[in-house]
Design a protein around this motif. Sequence first.
Motif, mmCIF file in Angstrom:
data_model
loop_
_atom_site.group_PDB
_atom_site.id
_atom_site.type_symbol
_atom_site.label_atom_id
_atom_site.label_comp_id
_atom_site.label_asym_id
_atom_site.label_seq_id
_atom_site.Cartn_x
_atom_site.Cartn_y
_atom_site.Cartn_z
ATOM 1 N N LEU A 117 -63.450 -28.566 24.057
ATOM 2 C CA LEU A 117 -63.743 -27.351 23.291
ATOM 3 C C LEU A 117 -62.488 -26.535 22.989
ATOM 4 C CD1 LEU A 117 -67.014 -26.159 25.098
ATOM 5 C CD2 LEU A 117 -66.805 -27.464 22.961
ATOM 6 N N GLY A 118 -61.377 -26.869 23.640
ATOM 7 C CA GLY A 118 -60.127 -26.154 23.384
ATOM 8 C C GLY A 118 -60.139 -24.726 23.865
ATOM 9 N N ARG A 119 -60.660 -24.500 25.088
ATOM 10 C CA ARG A 119 -60.746 -23.126 25.587
ATOM 11 C C ARG A 119 -60.417 -23.067 27.076
ATOM 12 N NH1 ARG A 119 -65.422 -21.893 28.420
ATOM 13 N NH2 ARG A 119 -66.980 -23.563 28.515
ATOM 14 N N LEU A 120 -60.134 -21.841 27.539
ATOM 15 C CA LEU A 120 -59.859 -21.600 28.953
ATOM 16 C C LEU A 120 -61.161 -21.684 29.731
ATOM 17 C CD1 LEU A 120 -57.886 -20.703 31.219
ATOM 18 C CD2 LEU A 120 -58.459 -18.342 30.609
ATOM 19 N N LEU A 121 -61.155 -22.525 30.772
ATOM 20 C CA LEU A 121 -62.345 -22.674 31.604
ATOM 21 C C LEU A 121 -62.283 -21.744 32.810
ATOM 22 C CD1 LEU A 121 -64.935 -24.402 31.767
ATOM 23 C CD2 LEU A 121 -63.679 -26.001 33.228
ATOM 24 N N GLU A 123 -52.985 -18.398 26.927
ATOM 25 C CA GLU A 123 -53.429 -17.364 27.863
ATOM 26 C C GLU A 123 -52.459 -17.075 29.014
ATOM 27 O OE1 GLU A 123 -57.146 -18.196 25.619
ATOM 28 O OE2 GLU A 123 -55.364 -19.286 26.222
ATOM 29 N N HIS A 124 -51.466 -17.905 29.232
ATOM 30 C CA HIS A 124 -50.497 -17.620 30.298
ATOM 31 C C HIS A 124 -49.572 -16.480 29.874
ATOM 32 C CE1 HIS A 124 -51.122 -20.450 33.533
ATOM 33 N NE2 HIS A 124 -51.271 -21.451 32.691
ATOM 34 N N GLY A 125 -49.114 -15.699 30.872
ATOM 35 C CA GLY A 125 -48.246 -14.563 30.593
ATOM 36 C C GLY A 125 -46.770 -14.863 30.750
ATOM 37 N N LYS A 126 -46.448 -16.022 31.340
ATOM 38 C CA LYS A 126 -45.046 -16.400 31.517
ATOM 39 C C LYS A 126 -44.901 -17.909 31.308
ATOM 40 C CE LYS A 126 -43.325 -12.693 34.493
ATOM 41 N NZ LYS A 126 -42.574 -12.377 35.739
ATOM 42 N N GLU A 127 -43.692 -18.404 31.523
ATOM 43 C CA GLU A 127 -43.375 -19.799 31.279
ATOM 44 C C GLU A 127 -44.279 -20.730 32.092
ATOM 45 O OE1 GLU A 127 -41.402 -17.399 32.163
ATOM 46 O OE2 GLU A 127 -39.461 -17.449 31.152
ATOM 47 N N ILE A 128 -44.638 -21.855 31.472
ATOM 48 C CA ILE A 128 -45.468 -22.851 32.157
ATOM 49 C C ILE A 128 -44.549 -23.976 32.607
ATOM 50 C CG2 ILE A 128 -47.474 -24.366 31.981
ATOM 51 C CD1 ILE A 128 -48.415 -22.672 29.605
ATOM 52 N N TYR A 129 -44.578 -24.252 33.911
ATOM 53 C CA TYR A 129 -43.628 -25.216 34.470
ATOM 54 C C TYR A 129 -44.150 -26.649 34.446
ATOM 55 C CZ TYR A 129 -40.214 -27.321 37.557
ATOM 56 O OH TYR A 129 -39.231 -28.127 38.073
ATOM 57 N N THR A 130 -45.440 -26.827 34.701
ATOM 58 C CA THR A 130 -45.962 -28.194 34.730
ATOM 59 C C THR A 130 -47.434 -28.226 34.359
ATOM 60 O OG1 THR A 130 -45.979 -30.242 36.045
ATOM 61 C CG2 THR A 130 -46.676 -28.238 37.160
ATOM 62 N N ASP A 154 -41.495 -23.119 27.895
ATOM 63 C CA ASP A 154 -41.024 -21.773 28.210
ATOM 64 C C ASP A 154 -41.555 -20.731 27.227
ATOM 65 O OD1 ASP A 154 -39.652 -22.671 30.353
ATOM 66 O OD2 ASP A 154 -37.652 -22.166 29.628
ATOM 67 N N ASP A 155 -42.221 -21.176 26.159
ATOM 68 C CA ASP A 155 -42.798 -20.215 25.213
ATOM 69 C C ASP A 155 -44.161 -19.708 25.695
ATOM 70 O OD1 ASP A 155 -44.605 -22.253 24.703
ATOM 71 O OD2 ASP A 155 -43.874 -22.689 22.682
ATOM 72 N N ASN A 156 -44.510 -20.012 26.959
ATOM 73 C CA ASN A 156 -45.747 -19.559 27.624
ATOM 74 C C ASN A 156 -46.994 -20.288 27.150
ATOM 75 O OD1 ASN A 156 -43.828 -17.723 28.460
ATOM 76 N ND2 ASN A 156 -44.897 -15.899 27.727
ATOM 77 N N THR A 157 -46.840 -21.351 26.378
ATOM 78 C CA THR A 157 -48.015 -22.054 25.869
ATOM 79 C C THR A 157 -48.087 -23.483 26.396
ATOM 80 O OG1 THR A 157 -47.033 -23.076 23.876
ATOM 81 C CG2 THR A 157 -47.744 -20.774 23.704
ATOM 82 N N ALA A 158 -49.313 -23.989 26.437
ATOM 83 C CA ALA A 158 -49.570 -25.419 26.625
ATOM 84 C C ALA A 158 -50.247 -25.897 25.341
ATOM 85 C CB ALA A 158 -50.470 -25.660 27.831
ATOM 86 N N LYS A 159 -49.910 -27.100 24.922
ATOM 87 C CA LYS A 159 -50.463 -27.617 23.673
ATOM 88 C C LYS A 159 -50.984 -29.039 23.887
ATOM 89 C CE LYS A 159 -47.032 -24.986 20.964
ATOM 90 N NZ LYS A 159 -47.850 -23.822 20.645
ATOM 91 N N ILE A 160 -52.003 -29.382 23.096
ATOM 92 C CA ILE A 160 -52.556 -30.736 23.089
ATOM 93 C C ILE A 160 -52.259 -31.354 21.728
ATOM 94 C CG2 ILE A 160 -54.607 -32.170 23.424
ATOM 95 C CD1 ILE A 160 -53.935 -30.546 25.864
ATOM 96 N N TRP A 161 -51.696 -32.585 21.750
ATOM 97 C CA TRP A 161 -51.308 -33.274 20.520
ATOM 98 C C TRP A 161 -52.069 -34.593 20.380
ATOM 99 C CZ3 TRP A 161 -47.467 -30.384 18.031
ATOM 100 C CH2 TRP A 161 -46.765 -29.477 18.827
ATOM 101 N N SER A 162 -52.269 -34.994 19.154
ATOM 102 C CA SER A 162 -52.852 -36.299 18.858
ATOM 103 C C SER A 162 -51.919 -37.033 17.896
ATOM 104 C CB SER A 162 -54.238 -36.144 18.221
ATOM 105 O OG SER A 162 -54.676 -37.381 17.682
ATOM 106 N N ALA A 205 -51.746 -10.997 33.767
ATOM 107 C CA ALA A 205 -51.625 -11.667 32.477
ATOM 108 C C ALA A 205 -52.978 -11.979 31.877
ATOM 109 C CB ALA A 205 -50.808 -12.944 32.626
ATOM 110 N N GLY A 206 -53.935 -12.312 32.726
ATOM 111 C CA GLY A 206 -55.250 -12.672 32.209
ATOM 112 C C GLY A 206 -56.265 -11.576 32.404
#
Length: 534
Positions: free
Chosen positions: A451-455, A409-416, A389-397, A155-156
């Motif tokens: 920075l809102g990016r993959l480390l 950047e994930h290729g499948k569902e994110i569980y936690t 389950d849309d494969n994304t993680a989001k940060i909210w304010s 996926a990555g």
Amino acid sequence: MNKSTIDANLVPPGALVTFVQKGIQYLELEANLSNDDSDMDEDFQFLQPLDLITKDVYELQKIIKEKKEKLQKDKPRGKDKVNADHVRDHEQEPIKEREREKQQREKERERDRERIEKNKEKEKRKEKEKPRKDLMDLKRSGEKETTRCEENGKAGDLEPMEICTSSTSLPCEIPSCDVVVLEGHTSEVFVCAWSPEGSLLASGSGDSTARIWTIGDGPCNSTIPSAHPNVVVLKHFKSQANEKSKDVTTLDWNGEGTLLATGSYDGQARIWNRAGELVSTLNKHRGPIFSLKWNKKGDYLLSGSVDTTAIVWDVMSGEWKQQFEFHSGPTLDVDWRNNSSFATCSTDNVIHVCKIGENRPVKTFSGHQSEVNAIKWDPSGFLLASCSDDNTAKIWSTKQDGCLHDFREHGKEIYTIRWSPTGPGTSNPNKQLLLASASFDSTVKLWDVELGRLLHSLNGHRDPVYSVAFSPNGEYLASGSLDKCLNIWSVKEAKIVRTYNGDGGIFEVCWDKEGNKVAACFANNVVCVLDIRM
């Protein structure tokens, strides 16, 4: 008439009108000749097209009757009749066979369509044997069978990391002398949590019990009698007949470590003291409880249920204080922001921020395209992380409606997801705040929130990852997967420094308060405590 084989001289005057009349008579004839469709077709075989135009119904019936009687006389008797019928049936058989084949092909096409739809749904719904959602299925089928993910790291576009790069002795593998296996549960162990006080470990299982294990503070091999561990069993049923559907789905210690709350598939929340005595039973939900959290002060308990609601309970009175009915689907997770406000997420793709005393959400976040599996406030309470389950993680304010960051950047569902215990509002204020996400693409990812990016993408598992947990100092990350492997990662170096292979898929991992031990709960009914002193 020029194109017809009928002699025009034989057609009487007014034939068109007669033809219409005969059409009506034809219907009458059709109704009177026979009640059986197959016989009726045979009746009309005795008539010529011209007969239908030039003769009335009674004459036609007479013709058919005479020809039938003549045919009957010519028919063979006894066995000959049977053979003749057989011949006729045999002649009709190819037609019937073609019809059957046609119907069979249609049925097969329909089944193929259904199979394709089901496969699409299965793929969408995961490998997704989520422990909290499929507890009863898992209970029946034993350890979950999961589809192997695509090549690790695909996926990555990253290669799988080497688990150890040194000699054949594999120094990063945790030796058995540093592992204690806690046995006693008779079904999968879904959840575990260390008491903030330190020496107690709670576990919850599909066997309708929770257990409190006394572990101690020293090294594993010197303090835990593995043959006879000190354990208290918290039964969620009164008799074997009453055991069904009381799987323990979630649990949480209060801030002082004096009370343990458990949520069950029967829709009840229960509060126990550390000695294992039932203090109160909280009964208002109409469906399984998937999430349960104490507020920091310890006076309120928050629960989220399949019945779509969240409830705040007054712990002192043992009564519900307020029920929040804002979601249109099951509530999958809840998390306190402070002592009076919290967030909830659901299969309806929406996140609500709620406050005790308010009858409407104080904030609603919409942006996920599928069910939201988990939510977590950062240590400061200003940022809310979510995964879906849309494969994304989001940060909210809470200061804006749209998401602050959208990690794709994930290729499948994110569980936690888990926040690091670093940055403002933590005991490690000078370290960078990070977010970790665990996915069914078999990877764990670390995100730079500022920075809102993959480390880093941590590629060390071969199957879906169900759980991640940061060490108290934020320097290490534990991950547990259905590949039966627990990995300890160096956050700074993004590589595995310790690893352990068990005998079942891992549903949850957690660190003790000192950061010296990691507990993991397994699908083969055990809890393991591992000494992780570096």
